[in-house]
Design a protein around this motif. Structure first.
Motif, mmCIF file in Angstrom:
data_model
loop_
_atom_site.group_PDB
_atom_site.id
_atom_site.type_symbol
_atom_site.label_atom_id
_atom_site.label_comp_id
_atom_site.label_asym_id
_atom_site.label_seq_id
_atom_site.Cartn_x
_atom_site.Cartn_y
_atom_site.Cartn_z
ATOM 1 N N LEU A 6 -31.220 7.125 8.346
ATOM 2 C CA LEU A 6 -31.992 7.712 7.255
ATOM 3 C C LEU A 6 -31.391 7.242 5.930
ATOM 4 O O LEU A 6 -30.175 7.331 5.734
ATOM 5 N N VAL A 8 -30.760 7.759 2.057
ATOM 6 C CA VAL A 8 -30.781 8.856 1.077
ATOM 7 C C VAL A 8 -30.314 8.349 -0.283
ATOM 8 O O VAL A 8 -29.282 7.688 -0.379
ATOM 9 N N VAL A 83 -35.326 9.759 1.484
ATOM 10 C CA VAL A 83 -35.160 11.064 0.844
ATOM 11 C C VAL A 83 -34.461 10.874 -0.501
ATOM 12 O O VAL A 83 -33.527 10.078 -0.603
ATOM 13 N N ILE A 85 -32.384 13.116 -3.372
ATOM 14 C CA ILE A 85 -31.766 14.427 -3.539
ATOM 15 C C ILE A 85 -31.047 14.479 -4.879
ATOM 16 O O ILE A 85 -30.468 13.479 -5.310
ATOM 17 N N ARG A 105 -39.559 12.220 0.728
ATOM 18 C CA ARG A 105 -39.123 13.616 0.729
ATOM 19 C C ARG A 105 -38.151 13.803 -0.433
ATOM 20 O O ARG A 105 -37.351 12.904 -0.737
ATOM 21 N N THR A 106 -38.201 14.967 -1.072
ATOM 22 C CA THR A 106 -37.373 15.191 -2.261
ATOM 23 C C THR A 106 -36.667 16.546 -2.171
ATOM 24 O O THR A 106 -37.277 17.541 -1.780
ATOM 25 N N ILE A 107 -35.385 16.553 -2.527
ATOM 26 C CA ILE A 107 -34.589 17.791 -2.459
ATOM 27 C C ILE A 107 -33.964 18.074 -3.819
ATOM 28 O O ILE A 107 -33.304 17.201 -4.403
ATOM 29 N N LEU B 151 -28.532 21.430 4.584
ATOM 30 C CA LEU B 151 -29.026 20.130 4.111
ATOM 31 C C LEU B 151 -29.045 19.107 5.251
ATOM 32 O O LEU B 151 -29.995 18.338 5.406
ATOM 33 N N TYR B 154 -31.954 19.755 7.385
ATOM 34 C CA TYR B 154 -33.202 19.341 6.730
ATOM 35 C C TYR B 154 -33.360 17.820 6.779
ATOM 36 O O TYR B 154 -34.444 17.306 7.065
ATOM 37 N N LEU B 155 -32.257 17.101 6.528
ATOM 38 C CA LEU B 155 -32.323 15.636 6.552
ATOM 39 C C LEU B 155 -32.680 15.155 7.966
ATOM 40 O O LEU B 155 -33.430 14.201 8.140
#
Lengths: 152, 158
Positions: A6, A8, A83, A85, A105-107, B151, B154-155
């Motif tokens: 993933l 990030v 993502v 973040i 996706r956003t955090i 977190l 969620y990831l």
């Protein structure tokens, strides 16, 4: 073949926002992580190679804000994170916005410094973030921001 | 060594002046990071900003940190296991945009290793005492672990 990691993008401005992002670094274990901040020396301080530098900005300067937004946008286009973040503030919000516009996706994790109410960036992030968090239980609401813990 | 730091973004001459006024009465040497302040300390060593390369050494050498109520410095003091005395910036004195530092200290007061000074006298009193360091395990570690694991979860949901 190994599963693709993933990717990030973790972005914040310098100072407290950055220290908070570093305090939650453990969450990115196993991810392909790219850090971005506004003060180059902070990357070296934490031994981060290949980190990115964002121009700083605040609500006080429109020119700087526009520059910062385009820089955030080009980072998201270039690095293609899954993502985005951020712990704040405005430069991180721009990264989230760029992520949102490109379908990532956003955090958002609002700063633990905001004890009585969310920051302006934090409030705006509510419209952008797929995961919207506060670090204070008493600021959480059923529709968000939610509370899941705090760095302090 | 007592390390006084006001962060890099805004001046905080009130704090620097206060410590400078009684620096000679303290039993330990003082180093002040004055940032954008314009007051020049007379009775203590000072620098504008701590270079990232010197940062770890300066923090390790310090026995106590005196700071504005900035979360970055609070987290850094905890990371290095140093007691920290917080002096909140006040909007009424033009020290910040708003009074969020007063709100922050109201939530931090009483935590292990964190001391809040509301006046110059309180600040001096704290500096003449031996203050307890933050403990390695405290309630905030559980909160951090909870946030990190949330977190992570969620990831992982991709």
């Amino acid at each position: 073949m190994a599963e693709k990691k993933l990717k990030v993008l973790a972005a914040s401005s310098g100072g407290g926002h950055w220290e908070q992002l570093m305090a939650m670094r453990g969450a990115f274990e196993g991810c392909d992580i790219v850090f971005a901040t506004t003060i180059p020396g902070l990357l070296a301080k934490y031994g981060i190679k290949d980190g990115l530098v964002l121009p700083d900005c605040s609500r006080d300067s429109i020119t700087m804000s526009i520059r910062c937004f385009f820089s955030a946008f080009s980072i998201v286009i270039r690095h293609k994170p899954d993502v985005v973040i951020s712990t704040g503030a405005a430069p991180g919000l721009f990264c989230l916005l760029a992520g949102k516009l490109t379908g990532k996706r956003t955090i958002w994790i609002d700063s633990v410094a905001n004890v009585e109410k969310l920051s302006l960036s934090g409030k705006l992030a509510g419209h952008i973030a797929t995961l919207w968090l506060t670090q204070w239980q008493h600021l959480s609401r059923p529709d968000g921001p939610h509370y899941a813990g705090a760095v302090l | 060594m007592i390390l006084v730091t006001v962060g890099t973004q805004l001046p905080f001459d009130r704090l620097i002046k206060a410590v400078d006024s009684f620096a000679e009465e303290l039993t330990k040497p003082v180093l002040a990071q004055i940032g954008k302040g314009t007051y020049t300390p007379q009775n203590m060593k000072w620098i504008k900003n701590i270079e990232p390369a010197d940062f770890d050494r300066v923090f390790r050498d310090a026995t106590v940190i005196v700071s504005h109520a900035g979360i970055g410095t609070v987290l850094t003091a905890k990371r290095f296991g140093k007691p920290i005395i917080l002096v909140p910036r006040k909007a009424s004195l033009g020290e910040h945009r708003n009074d969020h530092q007063l709100a922050t200290v109201s939530q931090l007061v009483g935590r292990p290793g964190i001391y809040v000074a509301q006046s110059d006298d309180e600040l001096k009193d704290y500096l003449l005492q031996d203050l307890d360091s933050p403990s390695h395990e405290d309630a905030s570690d559980a909160g951090r672990a909870s946030l990190v694991s949330y977190l992570k979860g969620y990831l992982a949901t991709g």
